[in-house]
Design an enzyme around this catalytic site. Structure first.
Site, PDB file in Angstrom:
ATOM      1  N   PHE A   1     -13.948   2.407   5.039  1.00  0.00           N
ATOM      2  CA  PHE A   1     -12.993   1.526   4.202  1.00  0.00           C
ATOM      3  C   PHE A   1     -12.474   2.608   3.289  1.00  0.00           C
ATOM      4  CE2 PHE A   1     -11.909  -1.606   0.968  1.00  0.00           C
ATOM      5  CZ  PHE A   1     -10.712  -2.156   1.719  1.00  0.00           C
TER       6      PHE A   1
ATOM      7  N   LYS B   1      -6.782   6.386  11.355  1.00  0.00           N
ATOM      8  CA  LYS B   1      -8.279   6.333  11.794  1.00  0.00           C
ATOM      9  C   LYS B   1      -8.310   6.222  13.182  1.00  0.00           C
ATOM     10  CE  LYS B   1     -10.184   3.224   7.846  1.00  0.00           C
ATOM     11  NZ  LYS B   1     -10.961   2.063   7.677  1.00  0.00           N
TER      12      LYS B   1
ATOM     13  N   GLY C   1       0.789  -1.198   0.210  1.00  0.00           N
ATOM     14  CA  GLY C   1       0.127   0.010  -0.025  1.00  0.00           C
ATOM     15  C   GLY C   1       0.716   1.394  -0.060  1.00  0.00           C
TER      16      GLY C   1
ATOM     17  N   ARG D   1      -5.557   0.384  -6.498  1.00  0.00           N
ATOM     18  CA  ARG D   1      -4.502   0.851  -5.912  1.00  0.00           C
ATOM     19  C   ARG D   1      -4.040   1.930  -6.962  1.00  0.00           C
ATOM     20  NH1 ARG D   1      -2.106  -1.978  -1.890  1.00  0.00           N
ATOM     21  NH2 ARG D   1      -2.237  -4.650  -2.028  1.00  0.00           N
TER      22      ARG D   1
ATOM     23  N   GLU E   1       3.918   4.001   6.129  1.00  0.00           N
ATOM     24  CA  GLU E   1       2.716   3.387   5.919  1.00  0.00           C
ATOM     25  C   GLU E   1       1.488   4.366   5.129  1.00  0.00           C
ATOM     26  OE1 GLU E   1       1.138   0.613   6.205  1.00  0.00           O
ATOM     27  OE2 GLU E   1       1.656  -0.575   7.432  1.00  0.00           O
ATOM     28  N   ASP E   2       0.798   3.371   4.553  1.00  0.00           N
ATOM     29  CA  ASP E   2      -0.284   4.226   3.967  1.00  0.00           C
ATOM     30  C   ASP E   2      -1.577   4.395   4.839  1.00  0.00           C
ATOM     31  OD1 ASP E   2      -0.980   1.416   4.154  1.00  0.00           O
ATOM     32  OD2 ASP E   2      -1.847   1.183   2.073  1.00  0.00           O
TER      33      ASP E   2
ATOM     34  N   ASP F   1      -4.960   1.764  11.042  1.00  0.00           N
ATOM     35  CA  ASP F   1      -6.334   1.939  11.776  1.00  0.00           C
ATOM     36  C   ASP F   1      -6.317   1.134  13.064  1.00  0.00           C
ATOM     37  OD1 ASP F   1      -6.007  -0.703  10.560  1.00  0.00           O
ATOM     38  OD2 ASP F   1      -7.501  -0.307   9.065  1.00  0.00           O
TER      39      ASP F   1
ATOM     40  N   ASP G   1      -5.969  -0.871  -1.419  1.00  0.00           N
ATOM     41  CA  ASP G   1      -6.709  -1.727  -2.370  1.00  0.00           C
ATOM     42  C   ASP G   1      -7.905  -2.041  -2.007  1.00  0.00           C
ATOM     43  OD1 ASP G   1      -5.828  -4.993  -1.843  1.00  0.00           O
ATOM     44  OD2 ASP G   1      -5.121  -3.390  -0.814  1.00  0.00           O
TER      45      ASP G   1
END
Length: 195
Positions: free
Chosen positions: A171, A150, A63, A184, A118-119, A122, A178
């Protein structure tokens, strides 16, 4: 008039207000312009904090590859890069709660200034796993970057040094994120449309 596109159709990159992915509807949440503006701010902050040093960026695949590539363009000091790959989602929308390392770091991180990218964070389980792995290498310093966070779903006590955007507990897809390996390549980020 808002447009909707199904990602299973052959079409140019999405600029639509809503899209359909894996049979679910998503709405535009963050444009590429907003993402780039925030990454430029983070790149400037990293360049100032690490001036005179050569940090190594550790991008978490799959990601974070787009975040990392763009962020590096905004970092004006020397830096290096390496990659690690984890799995915690599989093809689902919710983390399994189990983190598996699929690719290890190749670089020697001992005594280095390490920045993990990181992308999305959460639950925080993946980041907690990564930081524990990185600490075992005895880096000189260890910082974190995440494009998305998040806060309401974070179950762990993980320090995030650079956060692009705090987002709701929904989400998201696009810009490296993805849904079952699809979406993506979208330049923007879309969020699940609950309406």
């Amino acid at each position: 008039m808002a447009t909707t596109r199904d990602l299973t159709e052959t079409a140019p990159p999405a600029t639509d207000e809503t899209i359909t992915c894996q049979g679910e509807r998503f709405r535009l949440y963050l444009t590429d312009e907003a993402i780039q503006s925030r990454l430029q701010e983070i790149g400037t902050a990293i360049s100032e904090e690490y001036e005179g040093r050569t940090p190594i960026l550790v991008s978490v695949l799959n990601g974070a590859f787009m975040v990392t590539a763009d962020l590096m363009r905004y970092i004006t000091i020397d830096c290096e890069i390496d990659f690690m790959k984890l799995s915690s989602y599989g093809d689902e929308k919710v983390s399994s709660g189990n983190v598996t390392e699929l690719k290890r770091i190749d670089a020697n991180l001992q005594g280095r200034d390490v920045i993990v990218i990181e992308d999305i964070v959460d639950t925080g389980l993946s980041m907690q796993f990564i930081l524990k792995k990185m600490q075992a290498h005895n880096p000189a310093s260890l910082r974190t970057v995440t494009l998305l966070h998040k806060p309401t779903s974070n179950d762990t006590d993980v320090t995030l040094d650079y956060v692009g955007f705090d987002i709701p507990d929904l989400f998201v897809i696009g810009y490296g994120l993805d849904y079952g390996q699809i979406a993506r390549n979208l330049p923007h980020i879309y969020i699940l449309d609950e309406e």
